[in-house]
Design a protein around this motif. Sequence first.
Motif, mmCIF file in Angstrom:
data_model
loop_
_atom_site.group_PDB
_atom_site.id
_atom_site.type_symbol
_atom_site.label_atom_id
_atom_site.label_comp_id
_atom_site.label_asym_id
_atom_site.label_seq_id
_atom_site.Cartn_x
_atom_site.Cartn_y
_atom_site.Cartn_z
ATOM 1 N N ILE A 43 -2.343 6.363 -9.775
ATOM 2 C CA ILE A 43 -2.360 6.903 -8.661
ATOM 3 C C ILE A 43 -1.010 7.204 -8.129
ATOM 4 N N GLY A 44 -1.020 8.479 -7.225
ATOM 5 C CA GLY A 44 0.355 9.031 -6.779
ATOM 6 C C GLY A 44 1.008 8.266 -5.901
ATOM 7 N N ASP A 45 2.183 8.526 -5.584
ATOM 8 C CA ASP A 45 2.930 8.213 -4.484
ATOM 9 C C ASP A 45 2.323 7.585 -3.167
ATOM 10 N N VAL A 46 2.495 6.227 -2.832
ATOM 11 C CA VAL A 46 1.878 5.571 -1.964
ATOM 12 C C VAL A 46 2.955 5.525 -0.881
ATOM 13 N N GLN A 47 3.940 5.081 -0.890
ATOM 14 C CA GLN A 47 5.243 5.349 0.034
ATOM 15 C C GLN A 47 4.954 4.361 1.269
ATOM 16 N N GLY A 48 4.385 3.251 1.036
ATOM 17 C CA GLY A 48 3.977 2.359 2.302
ATOM 18 C C GLY A 48 2.786 2.694 3.055
ATOM 19 N N VAL A 104 2.267 10.616 2.487
ATOM 20 C CA VAL A 104 3.339 10.275 3.610
ATOM 21 C C VAL A 104 3.345 11.467 4.501
ATOM 22 N N TRP A 105 3.424 12.429 4.140
ATOM 23 C CA TRP A 105 3.672 13.566 5.127
ATOM 24 C C TRP A 105 2.453 14.264 5.564
ATOM 25 N N GLY A 106 1.264 13.584 5.570
ATOM 26 C CA GLY A 106 0.025 13.753 6.381
ATOM 27 C C GLY A 106 -0.873 14.409 5.459
ATOM 28 N N GLY A 107 -0.640 14.597 3.978
ATOM 29 C CA GLY A 107 -1.427 15.064 2.964
ATOM 30 C C GLY A 107 -2.653 14.358 2.486
ATOM 31 N N LYS A 108 -2.643 13.950 1.182
ATOM 32 C CA LYS A 108 -3.770 13.154 0.467
ATOM 33 C C LYS A 108 -3.042 12.366 -0.336
ATOM 34 N N PHE A 119 0.393 2.956 -11.002
ATOM 35 C CA PHE A 119 0.863 3.668 -9.999
ATOM 36 C C PHE A 119 2.161 4.436 -10.661
ATOM 37 N N ALA A 120 2.258 5.502 -9.838
ATOM 38 C CA ALA A 120 3.474 6.581 -10.394
ATOM 39 C C ALA A 120 4.846 6.162 -9.742
ATOM 40 N N GLY A 121 4.798 5.194 -9.019
ATOM 41 C CA GLY A 121 6.140 4.832 -8.525
ATOM 42 C C GLY A 121 6.325 5.173 -6.926
ATOM 43 N N ASP A 122 7.371 5.082 -6.289
ATOM 44 C CA ASP A 122 7.501 5.334 -4.919
ATOM 45 C C ASP A 122 6.357 4.352 -4.173
ATOM 46 N N LEU A 123 6.265 3.322 -4.219
ATOM 47 C CA LEU A 123 5.461 2.357 -3.727
ATOM 48 C C LEU A 123 5.717 2.324 -2.201
ATOM 49 N N VAL A 124 7.012 2.255 -2.110
ATOM 50 C CA VAL A 124 7.555 2.091 -0.457
ATOM 51 C C VAL A 124 8.429 3.086 0.014
ATOM 52 N N ASN A 125 8.451 3.146 1.352
ATOM 53 C CA ASN A 125 9.568 4.096 2.174
ATOM 54 C C ASN A 125 8.985 5.080 2.788
ATOM 55 N N ARG A 126 9.308 5.400 4.066
ATOM 56 C CA ARG A 126 8.971 6.521 4.760
ATOM 57 C C ARG A 126 7.379 6.061 5.303
#
Length: 278
Positions: free
Chosen positions: A6-11, A249-253, A34-41
């Motif tokens: 799974i790609g970047d979840v970032q919260g 996190v930018w409104g994508g998928k 998970f490919a990292g960046d579980l958190v932030n933004r």
Amino acid sequence: MAHYAIGDVQGCLSSLEHLLQHISFNRRTDTLWFAGDLVNRGPRSLDTLRFIRGLGTSAHTVLGNHDLHLLALWCGVGRQHSSDTIAEVVNAPDGRTLIDWLRQQPLALQLPTPNKALLVHAGVLPQWSHAKALALSAEVQSVLSGPHWQNFMAVLYGNKPNRWDDALEGEDRLRLVVNVFTRMRMLRDDGKVDFKFKLEPKDAPPDLKPWFEFERKPAQQEGPIVFGHWSTLNQLKNPAGFCLDSGCVWGGKLTALRLDDLQIFQVDALEPPAATVP
């Protein structure tokens, strides 16, 4: 039983829960990578960490640059940004438990596929075999999981050195390893890592190329590299493997790759887009 990267979840926990419903995830039989960046933004970094940690052995993750940023802020080092949404983790009553869990995670993982695919956050240098990448990840993991990890976080930041040499030692060696695994996008022809360019490859200056377009020195029978980090790449498949950061996190998928048959699954982001550009 199925395995999903799974790609970047970032919260973006609501999007993650939606994706898991979409793939009919069963924590008793399936495994998430998970490919990292579980958190932030994104809006729910704390809940995201609690949820993924709570999955136990059904979930595995590598560290991304935003995860390391959280570790640095916990230690009182690094610069807090106006776009950060991780203060809730630092201030949570179970914050130390979550931080201690996060810092135990590696920078690279071998995925459970017949072709021994590799999972990282940003990328792998062309001269590194999968075995070399895993060994270098273990060097950093040993420090981060050890008693003096906060000392390492204090010297982690910086863009130098920016070219790999097997003779590198100490802080320089570990800093470059971390930067490659968590920040790299583009390389120069001389092998130096560029840390500034973040857009699509077609917009890059002529002296820069994506790391995955360089000829890989190790044996070609090594499996694909699965990574995230590059939301503006706008291509899932590439010469090295798969980029799963589709800009949730930018409104994508939010994207999942079923490792058993390499089928892609995606859901639209449920959270409002983050306020700043990648």
